[in-house]
Design a protein around this motif. Sequence first.
Motif, short mmCIF file in Angstrom:
data_model
loop_
_atom_site.label_atom_id
_atom_site.label_comp_id
_atom_site.label_asym_id
_atom_site.label_seq_id
_atom_site.Cartn_x
_atom_site.Cartn_y
_atom_site.Cartn_z
N LEU A 15 0.64 -1.22 -0.33
CA LEU A 15 -0.14 0.25 0.22
C LEU A 15 0.83 1.14 -0.10
N VAL A 16 2.01 1.06 0.51
CA VAL A 16 2.97 2.78 1.43
C VAL A 16 3.69 2.98 -0.43
N SER A 17 4.13 1.64 -1.39
CA SER A 17 4.56 1.44 -2.56
C SER A 17 4.10 2.27 -3.25
N THR A 18 2.67 1.70 -3.55
CA THR A 18 1.57 1.91 -4.42
C THR A 18 0.93 3.11 -4.28
N ALA A 19 0.68 3.96 -2.85
CA ALA A 19 0.91 4.98 -3.11
C ALA A 19 1.89 6.24 -3.48
N LEU A 20 3.16 5.69 -2.60
CA LEU A 20 4.18 6.83 -3.58
C LEU A 20 4.03 6.98 -4.91
N ARG A 21 4.01 5.77 -5.89
CA ARG A 21 4.05 5.71 -7.03
C ARG A 21 2.36 6.53 -7.95
N LEU A 22 1.71 6.53 -6.89
CA LEU A 22 0.21 7.72 -7.68
C LEU A 22 0.66 8.76 -7.27
N PHE A 23 1.08 9.17 -6.34
CA PHE A 23 1.48 10.07 -6.03
C PHE A 23 2.33 11.07 -6.72
#
Length: 221
Positions: A15-23
Amino acid sequence: MSTPTAKSEATRELLVSTALRLFRDVGYEKTTMRAIASAANVSTGSAYYYFASKDDLVHELYRSLQEEHRARVLPLLREGQNLGELLRLVLNSGIDVMAPYHDFGSNFISIAIKPSATTSPFGSESAVARARAITLFRQAVTLSRPQPPLAIRDDLPELLWYAYMAVTLFWVYDSSPDQVRTRRLIHQAAPLISKLVILSRLPVVRKIVEDIVQLIRGTRG
C-alpha cells in the motif's frame, strides 16, 4: 508458508509503495484511498484497516525510512570519533536510505509545507518520528570526542536534526547525477559544523550558539 504477520507487513508495504507511485504520477490531492486500494489490488476496506488516511501512509514511510536509517548507521558509529566524522556518517546514511524516493521528494515538500498538513516533519503528528530521528544525532553527540561544551550539549542533537532537514531540502532539489552535489555539501559542512561546536567554547561564539538554542526552544511551543 507465510505467517499472518508477514502477510500483513507485505500488504502494508504494498500500500505504501503503491501510494508513492500514485502520488508521483497523478499528484497527492488527486490520489484517493480507493484509487490506492484498487491499484494495489486490495479492497478499500482492507486499505482503511491498515491506514486511516493518505497522511497515515506518508507517516508510515517516515517510520520505515527511520528504522532503515537507524539499522544502517548505528553499527557505524564509534566512540572516539570527532563530531564531524560521526555527523557525516549519519547524514550520508540518511541520504542513502532516501535515495529511492528522490522522484517523490518535491511532491512531498509541496504537501508538507501547507499550514494544515499533518505530514509536516515539524508538526505535532510527527513528534514521535521526529524524536526518534533526533535520537540518532544524540548518539553521535554522546560518542564524539572531544565532547561538545556542556552548555549546548543537550540541545545540540535537535540543532543537528534541523541541519539534516536543510540538507534534505537541498537533496530534494538536487538534480545532479546521483545527487553528488548533496554529497559534496555533507562532506564540507559536517567538519565545519564540528569546528563551530568546538569554537562555541569561546565567549563570542558561545553567545551566538546560545541565541540559536533559545530560538529553537521558543519554537517548541
